[in-house]
Design a protein around this motif. Structure first.
Motif, PDB file in Angstrom:
ATOM      1  N   ILE A  44       0.845  -1.191   0.000  1.00 34.92           N
ATOM      2  CA  ILE A  44       0.000   0.000   0.000  1.00 34.92           C
ATOM      3  C   ILE A  44       0.880   1.242   0.000  1.00 34.92           C
ATOM      4  CG2 ILE A  44      -2.004  -1.071   1.081  1.00 34.92           C
ATOM      5  CD1 ILE A  44      -1.162   0.153   3.731  1.00 34.92           C
ATOM      6  N   SER A  45       0.351   2.315  -0.553  1.00 38.43           N
ATOM      7  CA  SER A  45       1.091   3.577  -0.662  1.00 38.43           C
ATOM      8  C   SER A  45       0.865   4.434   0.586  1.00 38.43           C
ATOM      9  CB  SER A  45       0.610   4.348  -1.890  1.00 38.43           C
ATOM     10  OG  SER A  45      -0.722   4.804  -1.665  1.00 38.43           O
ATOM     11  N   LYS A  46       1.532   5.558   0.628  1.00 41.28           N
ATOM     12  CA  LYS A  46       1.385   6.513   1.732  1.00 41.28           C
ATOM     13  C   LYS A  46      -0.060   7.002   1.839  1.00 41.28           C
ATOM     14  CE  LYS A  46       3.555  10.814   3.273  1.00 41.28           C
ATOM     15  NZ  LYS A  46       4.600  11.798   2.933  1.00 41.28           N
ATOM     16  N   ASP A  47      -0.673   7.329   0.710  1.00 40.26           N
ATOM     17  CA  ASP A  47      -2.074   7.779   0.727  1.00 40.26           C
ATOM     18  C   ASP A  47      -3.005   6.680   1.224  1.00 40.26           C
ATOM     19  OD1 ASP A  47      -1.416  10.315  -0.190  1.00 40.26           O
ATOM     20  OD2 ASP A  47      -1.769   9.801  -2.296  1.00 40.26           O
ATOM     21  N   ASP A  48      -2.734   5.446   0.781  1.00 38.60           N
ATOM     22  CA  ASP A  48      -3.531   4.308   1.244  1.00 38.60           C
ATOM     23  C   ASP A  48      -3.378   4.129   2.751  1.00 38.60           C
ATOM     24  OD1 ASP A  48      -4.257   3.762  -1.389  1.00 38.60           O
ATOM     25  OD2 ASP A  48      -2.686   2.250  -1.655  1.00 38.60           O
ATOM     26  N   LEU A  49      -2.153   4.305   3.258  1.00 34.76           N
ATOM     27  CA  LEU A  49      -1.895   4.151   4.683  1.00 34.76           C
ATOM     28  C   LEU A  49      -2.719   5.150   5.488  1.00 34.76           C
ATOM     29  CD1 LEU A  49      -0.386   2.937   7.086  1.00 34.76           C
ATOM     30  CD2 LEU A  49       1.475   4.550   6.631  1.00 34.76           C
ATOM     31  N   LYS A  50      -2.781   6.371   5.030  1.00 32.34           N
ATOM     32  CA  LYS A  50      -3.563   7.396   5.738  1.00 32.34           C
ATOM     33  C   LYS A  50      -5.028   6.971   5.819  1.00 32.34           C
ATOM     34  CE  LYS A  50      -4.905  12.162   5.963  1.00 32.34           C
ATOM     35  NZ  LYS A  50      -4.484  13.503   5.888  1.00 32.34           N
ATOM     36  N   THR A  51      -5.567   6.457   4.734  1.00 32.69           N
ATOM     37  CA  THR A  51      -6.959   6.024   4.707  1.00 32.69           C
ATOM     38  C   THR A  51      -7.185   4.847   5.652  1.00 32.69           C
ATOM     39  OG1 THR A  51      -7.098   6.768   2.419  1.00 32.69           O
ATOM     40  CG2 THR A  51      -8.847   5.317   3.184  1.00 32.69           C
ATOM     41  N   VAL A  52      -6.241   3.888   5.676  1.00 33.45           N
ATOM     42  CA  VAL A  52      -6.344   2.741   6.586  1.00 33.45           C
ATOM     43  C   VAL A  52      -6.373   3.233   8.029  1.00 33.45           C
ATOM     44  CG1 VAL A  52      -5.161   0.699   7.475  1.00 33.45           C
ATOM     45  CG2 VAL A  52      -5.250   1.085   5.020  1.00 33.45           C
ATOM     46  N   LEU A  53      -5.499   4.157   8.360  1.00 31.80           N
ATOM     47  CA  LEU A  53      -5.441   4.680   9.725  1.00 31.80           C
ATOM     48  C   LEU A  53      -6.760   5.353  10.111  1.00 31.80           C
ATOM     49  CD1 LEU A  53      -1.826   6.136   9.711  1.00 31.80           C
ATOM     50  CD2 LEU A  53      -2.614   4.017  10.784  1.00 31.80           C
ATOM     51  N   GLN A  54      -7.329   6.098   9.172  1.00 36.19           N
ATOM     52  CA  GLN A  54      -8.618   6.743   9.429  1.00 36.19           C
ATOM     53  C   GLN A  54      -9.683   5.690   9.707  1.00 36.19           C
ATOM     54  OE1 GLN A  54      -8.684   8.982   5.722  1.00 36.19           O
ATOM     55  NE2 GLN A  54      -8.706  10.905   6.887  1.00 36.19           N
ATOM     56  N   GLU A  55      -9.734   4.645   8.895  1.00 36.82           N
ATOM     57  CA  GLU A  55     -10.731   3.592   9.052  1.00 36.82           C
ATOM     58  C   GLU A  55     -10.588   2.867  10.382  1.00 36.82           C
ATOM     59  OE1 GLU A  55     -13.359   2.768   7.186  1.00 36.82           O
ATOM     60  OE2 GLU A  55     -12.905   4.385   5.806  1.00 36.82           O
ATOM     61  N   LEU A  56      -9.343   2.759  10.872  1.00 36.49           N
ATOM     62  CA  LEU A  56      -9.095   2.073  12.136  1.00 36.49           C
ATOM     63  C   LEU A  56      -9.149   3.025  13.327  1.00 36.49           C
ATOM     64  CD1 LEU A  56      -6.174  -0.251  11.000  1.00 36.49           C
ATOM     65  CD2 LEU A  56      -8.566  -0.901  11.392  1.00 36.49           C
ATOM     66  N   SER A  57      -9.517   4.284  13.069  1.00 40.59           N
ATOM     67  CA  SER A  57      -9.616   5.316  14.117  1.00 40.59           C
ATOM     68  C   SER A  57      -8.300   5.509  14.870  1.00 40.59           C
ATOM     69  CB  SER A  57     -10.736   4.986  15.100  1.00 40.59           C
ATOM     70  OG  SER A  57     -11.959   4.927  14.428  1.00 40.59           O
ATOM     71  N   LEU A  58      -7.219   5.459  14.131  1.00 38.02           N
ATOM     72  CA  LEU A  58      -5.901   5.692  14.700  1.00 38.02           C
ATOM     73  C   LEU A  58      -5.388   7.047  14.232  1.00 38.02           C
ATOM     74  CD1 LEU A  58      -4.378   2.146  14.170  1.00 38.02           C
ATOM     75  CD2 LEU A  58      -5.085   3.163  16.332  1.00 38.02           C
ATOM     76  N   PRO A  59      -4.410   7.621  14.934  1.00 35.26           N
ATOM     77  CA  PRO A  59      -3.865   8.913  14.511  1.00 35.26           C
ATOM     78  C   PRO A  59      -3.411   8.863  13.051  1.00 35.26           C
ATOM     79  CG  PRO A  59      -3.007   8.318  16.665  1.00 35.26           C
ATOM     80  CD  PRO A  59      -3.772   7.127  16.149  1.00 35.26           C
ATOM     81  N   HIS A  60      -3.838   9.858  12.250  1.00 34.35           N
ATOM     82  CA  HIS A  60      -3.564   9.819  10.811  1.00 34.35           C
ATOM     83  C   HIS A  60      -3.173  11.181  10.251  1.00 34.35           C
ATOM     84  CE1 HIS A  60      -7.868  10.493  11.388  1.00 34.35           C
ATOM     85  NE2 HIS A  60      -7.767  11.318  10.351  1.00 34.35           N
ATOM     86  N   GLY A  61      -2.587  12.024  11.093  1.00 34.79           N
ATOM     87  CA  GLY A  61      -2.114  13.322  10.623  1.00 34.79           C
ATOM     88  C   GLY A  61      -0.921  13.150   9.690  1.00 34.79           C
ATOM     89  N   VAL A  62      -0.541  14.228   9.027  1.00 34.20           N
ATOM     90  CA  VAL A  62       0.574  14.189   8.071  1.00 34.20           C
ATOM     91  C   VAL A  62       1.833  13.644   8.737  1.00 34.20           C
ATOM     92  CG1 VAL A  62       2.078  15.603   6.622  1.00 34.20           C
ATOM     93  CG2 VAL A  62      -0.374  16.053   6.660  1.00 34.20           C
TER      94      VAL A  62
END
Length: 165
Positions: A44-62
């Motif tokens: 998965i890419s960096k953008d995909d990682l951010k989306t995964v973190l959001q879905e898992l309700s984990l910190p997902h800031g830049v």
């Protein structure tokens, strides 16, 4: 300490932390990873990682996403494989305080911080993401959390921690 020793120590910590996850947590992470691995190439890419973190309700800031990429993507390919993702996420998940995480997830549905959310929004997420609830499970769960036809935050927390969904 030499670079090789540091890398071996980091790998050991990652492997140890991934041992602390339940099979259910590993499966949830695998599902999230596979869902965002649209190309099917096993990474998965960096953008995909951010989306995964959001879905898992984990910190997902830049900075959170960049730190994770720096930690995992040591070869600087711009991609993370599942073993890298699992090791990293297991250590991150162990660090996240449950109450803070739950509160943050609830705030997604309650941006005005009223302490209540519309049940339809929550039902859509709980019956379609991760390990989805069945209709019967949702009905039982929501009956424990409803107040004035809305999901009450405190009742929600009590229902989550009183039994395994």
């Amino acid at each position: 300490m030499s670079s090789a020793k540091t890398q071996a120590r980091r790998r050991l910590r990652r492997e140890e932390s991934s041992l602390q996850l339940t099979d259910e947590q590993v499966n949830e992470l695998k599902e999230a990873f596979e869902f965002f691995n649209k190309s099917g190439n096993g990474s998965i890419s960096k953008d995909d990682l951010k989306t995964v973190l959001q879905e898992l309700s984990l910190p997902h800031g830049v900075s959170d996403v960049q730190d994770m990429m720096n930690e995992c993507d040591t070869s600087k390919t711009g991609a993370i494989t599942f073993p890298m993702f699992l090791s990293m996420m297991s250590s991150r998940m162990m660090q996240v305080d449950s109450e803070e995480n739950l509160s943050g997830a609830f705030k997604v549905f309650d941006p005005e911080l009223t302490g209540f959310i519309e049940p339809g929004k929550l039902r859509e997420q709980l019956t379609s993401l991760g390990e989805p609830l069945t209709t019967a499970e949702w009905n039982e769960f929501s009956a424990e959390c409803m107040k004035d036809d809305k999901i009450d935050y405190m009742m929600f927390v009590n229902a989550l921690f009183s039994k395994k969904l």
